[in-house]
Design a protein around this motif. Sequence first.
Motif, PDB file in Angstrom:
ATOM      1  N   ASN A  55      -3.972   3.536   3.841  1.00 50.69           N
ATOM      2  CA  ASN A  55      -3.478   2.628   4.752  1.00 50.69           C
ATOM      3  C   ASN A  55      -2.107   2.086   4.571  1.00 50.69           C
TER       4      ASN A  55
ATOM      5  N   LEU B  95      -7.921   3.393   4.390  1.00 52.89           N
ATOM      6  CA  LEU B  95      -7.942   2.456   5.920  1.00 52.89           C
ATOM      7  C   LEU B  95      -9.293   1.584   6.129  1.00 52.89           C
TER       8      LEU B  95
ATOM      9  N   GLY C   1      -9.399  -1.558   8.778  1.00 55.57           N
ATOM     10  CA  GLY C   1      -8.179  -1.059   8.907  1.00 55.57           C
ATOM     11  C   GLY C   1      -8.201  -0.039  10.248  1.00 55.57           C
TER      12      GLY C   1
END
Length: 416
Positions: free
Chosen positions: A340, A347, A351
């Motif tokens: 991320n 992520l 996210g």
Amino acid sequence: MTEVMTVVPEASSEGPVYRILLIEDDPGDALLVEELLHDTGMRFALTTRTTLAEARAELAGSPIDCILLDLHLPDVAGVDAVTAVRGLAPHTAVIVLTGLSEDRAGTEAMAAGAQDYLVKGKVEADLLRRTLRYAVYRSRTERASAQAQATRLRAEENARLERSLLPQPMLDTSTVRVTSRYLPGAAMALLGGDFLDVVEGDDGLLHAVVGDVSGHGPDAAALGVCLRIAWRSLVLGGHRGDDLLHLMERILIAERDGRQLFATCTLLTLDQRSGTVVLHLAGHHEPLLTTAEGTREVSAEHGIALGIVPGECSWPSTVVPLPATGALTVYTDGLIEGHNGTKGERLGVEGLLALIGNLPSADPADHVDLLIKETQTLNAGRHSDDLAVLRLDWGDRPTRSREPREAEDPVKPRTP
């Protein structure tokens, strides 16, 4: 006699340097070839070897443009010499050197794969220059053609395999819009182990699967194709839910051939008329539901991945009510396991949801493409995994005048 030399005549300061290997055991004939090469005005690097064994070591370690081959060597002779050299250097030009009395040797050598032949004692510099340049050009053309053919065959194989992993949805009356994307994770890979499919059954319901076989490479891809085809066949045969997953697991165990491969997957059955979707999760994460209020992860019960504890598992179902208009997105780990941004964190689902929340509204296909692009940009190539995304969009639920059939129970197998 063994020597290596590079000659750059003053009259020809430009042009390619031809890397030439002369395989000749007669010192006098070898000296004659060297002098003729001087007279051609060509730039060349000449290496001389006296036996096929010495030439084998040279061809294994150095790039060669053209081989000048005597047909009478201490360790091989005649057409066998041509065959042996072509086997060692299949894409290198070969010019055979024959004697005055060998009328048929040259044509037989060309039939065995040589580009051309020259008769000792009748070769002049101009003839040698033309013959060598043409042989090298022809060899390079053949090599380029072979590479183009290999590329074409690879592309055709890729297309066939992609059709197996990304088949056309089988839809009849359904108005659900299907968007699917698939990307292999490994560099230059044709395929990975992810798979997906969508089928409208005889019960009028929409059935879908998204799965991920552990590992990468051809074994995972082959097993992914097998499970995808098995799923479609079993769904069309009326199998549903826990029963379907048990059969898929049996097929996985039979097809993995002793390898410790397993597979996660999500099964869903979407009933647009009743506004529900039935989920079965086998080691897979929950899908995302998009409504007018935004996108959220669906809460659903979990079962274990296929092939982890063969024959000992059950996969509970979860019935999720759906809005009149919305979308479901099912995906594999490749969408969320990348980094991320620059912080080095994964992520993850949170996210991903934050990223979706910042994306502009768009056509479903454009939205999926933009989502994948943004996740790859954040990841910056630091993590690679196969990626499959399936998005199902629907509008207002249709109305039908006829009564629902009993077979439209989304978790009940259809009686044959």
